[in-house]
Design an enzyme around this catalytic site. Sequence first.
Site: not given
Length: 248
Positions: A112-113
């Site tokens: 994920d970011m």
Amino acid sequence: MMETSKSERLQKILASAGIGSRRYCERLIVEGRVTVDGKQIDSLGTKADPEHSKITVDGKPLGTMEVCLTLMLNKPVGVVTTLSDPQGRPSIKDCIPKEYAALRLYPVGRLDMDTSGLLLLTNDGDLAYRVMHPKHEVTKWYQAEVTGTLKEQTLQRLRTGVLLDDGLTAPAEVQVQGQRENRTVVLIGIREGRNRQVRRMFAAVKCRVVFLKRLAIGPLKLGDLGKGECRPLSNQELDELTRVLQED
Ligand code: URA
């Protein structure tokens, strides 16, 4: 072996041909995997003329070979795991050194970011497929800082499996590493790779993940690789990974 005014150091020729970083190419030379005009080279001082010499790596002539390379990246928070982003956010492409641009590396899975840590980049489709395939059950290790304290019963639920909206999770390894104020630091090893799995597992036991970093994939450890930095896997790491992927 021909040396002309156009002669360049062998490691520079190999790196320019997209084989990998200069350091990686030096290693290929020292390991005796490079020949120039039929002669095996093992010294880093060797020069050759890229236009006139016949250079091979592992027996394959330069320019005709498909170079397989796998890098380990320490993905920073705030970077998306794609090679381009329509919204213009920083992407992992910005972390790949220019010398590897010709090799068309792509990420193996995703983070994920807001997750940092170990991400593999490769152009070896077979390796990517095998690392991702659930049958190989490669354990991915994460360090998570979560809100609240975790009772033994909660740890046991995470270990045996929690019900998410896409089904029950497979058994996980979970160890508490520390506790400060109202936060707990946990090491969690999972063998699946579902979307936002670690965050959703903790949400299922009423904890929120405030920090998440992937520390290892099977035998590959992030170690002290700096934030945003990349390095090729060593031969030993590739051997260890291959061994794990062969175990059924
Ligand atoms: N689990 C998550 O929740 N996020 C990641 O980025 C990886 C695993």
